[in-house]
Design an enzyme around this catalytic site. Structure first.
Site, PDB file in Angstrom:
ATOM      1  N   CYS A   1      -3.405  -4.088  57.274  1.00  0.00           N
ATOM      2  CA  CYS A   1      -2.473  -5.190  57.516  1.00  0.00           C
ATOM      3  C   CYS A   1      -1.731  -5.054  58.844  1.00  0.00           C
ATOM      4  CB  CYS A   1      -1.483  -5.300  56.362  1.00  0.00           C
ATOM      5  SG  CYS A   1      -0.702  -3.743  55.909  1.00  0.00           S
TER       6      CYS A   1
ATOM      7  N   HIS B   1       5.836  -7.292  57.470  1.00  0.00           N
ATOM      8  CA  HIS B   1       5.808  -6.121  58.354  1.00  0.00           C
ATOM      9  C   HIS B   1       6.297  -6.530  59.745  1.00  0.00           C
ATOM     10  CE1 HIS B   1       3.886  -4.032  55.246  1.00  0.00           C
ATOM     11  NE2 HIS B   1       2.678  -3.840  55.734  1.00  0.00           N
TER      12      HIS B   1
END
Length: 342
Positions: free
Chosen positions: A135, A248
């Site tokens: 990711c 994130h």
């Protein structure tokens, strides 16, 4: 049947997990042409009903015989299950898009971010499997690809600030429980992480390697080189877990071969596929994890020159790690498959 009327039999392996659920949501939101949807999971979830577009679908057992008649199999069941069942799915005639780490660095299996190296999808024919990157790598390369194309990036220094959802549902609950315990004046208990995550930052994601880096950090190094098809690019990473549920964040410093101005980078970001430019510091506008949850775009801002070197830039990049970092990227690969390869 016209091209637009074609529909495909799709399986989701790991359908009851957080990413599996997000895959269902993305398939629906993007109106993927599904003919049959087969939801697969471990024995304890068999028979569970999941609603997709108003229809209840019963979960079936993930085993080697579950893929007969399937065109595309989306995997998010963990590396060990991918290693066990993805080759069986491919042998049954499905094209596998795998979200785990199982096949990412296999030289025979393409590692794909559609906005970055869509051409690599064609290499799936050798093994019938396409790997979804980590990711944190995905969102970084979505942002850096236009710059790399324009002036070639020589070196990347990245520090990540990664949400607990990257560790799964139990980590989300641990953060919530620790915050509640702290507010009550009780001692927070940690089980998922080696230390308390509430009101703390943990400079460790995954296990440590002999070189002092973690597996997560070396994933970003190795995956970047494979996706950019550039073994000479320098990459170093520090990955940190922070008390955020979704999204994130990354502080990225790059050094380029040729000079590029902040204005030129902003123009590139404004036109880049999958990117949303959020860069108006005068009005306190910049990417935040709070703003990316549930969104498909990768947000880019805080673009500024690194005044310590001749051709240096700093960027701040934020993305929903469950969507673009996993489910969305997987479905985008499937969209490219049906568009150009199936």
């Amino acid at each position: 049947m016209s091209e637009s009327d074609r529909k495909f039999n799709v399986a989701i392996a790991g359908a009851t997990g957080a990413v599996g659920g997000a895959m269902l949501d993305v398939l629906a939101r993007r109106n993927f042409p599904v003919k049959e949807l087969r939801l697969l999971a471990s024995e304890r979830s068999v028979g569970k009903k999941i609603v997709y577009k108003g229809e209840e679908i019963a979960v079936r057992l993930l085993d080697k015989d579950a893929f007969s008649g399937i065109d595309i199999a989306l995997f998010s069941a963990g590396a060990s299950r991918s290693l066990e069942f993805a080759p069986a799915a491919a042998a049954a005639g499905a094209v596998v898009v795998d979200n785990s780490s199982a096949f990412r660095m296999d030289p025979e299996i393409p590692l794909v971010v559609p906005e970055v190296n869509c051409h690599a999808i064609a290499r799936y024919r050798k093994r019938g499997i396409i790997a979804n990157p980590n990711c944190s790598t995905i969102q970084m390369l979505v942002a850096l690809k236009p710059i790399h194309d324009a002036v070639r990036i020589k070196r990347i220094v990245v520090s990540t600030y990664q949400a607990v959802s990257g560790s799964g549902a139990k980590a989300i609950e641990e953060l919530k429980e620790q915050v509640a315990a702290y507010v009550r004046g009780d001692q927070p208990v940690n089980k998922v992480y080696p230390h308390r995550i509430a009101f703390n930052c943990l400079p460790q994601i995954d296990s440590f390697l002999e070189n002092g880096y973690t597996k997560e950090e070396m994933k970003m190094v190795n995956e970047t080189r494979k996706i950019f098809e550039d073994d000479l690019i320098g990459v170093t990473a520090t990955t940190v877990r922070v008390p955020v549920i979704y999204g994130h964040s990354e502080s990225i410093n790059i050094e380029t071969e040729k000079k590029i101005t902040v204005a030129e980078v902003r123009n590139l970001m404004a036109a880049a596929p999958g990117v949303k430019l959020v860069d108006d510091p005068a009005n306190l506008s910049y990417p935040m994890a709070l703003d990316c949850a549930g969104k498909f775009e990768t947000l880019v801002g805080r673009i500024r020159e690194d005044e310590s070197i001749a051709n240096g830039l700093n960027l701040w990049v934020v993305s929903d790690n469950i969507l673009k970092g996993a489910a969305l990227n997987t479905v985008q690969i499937a969209e490219e498959l049906i568009k150009s390869h199936l």
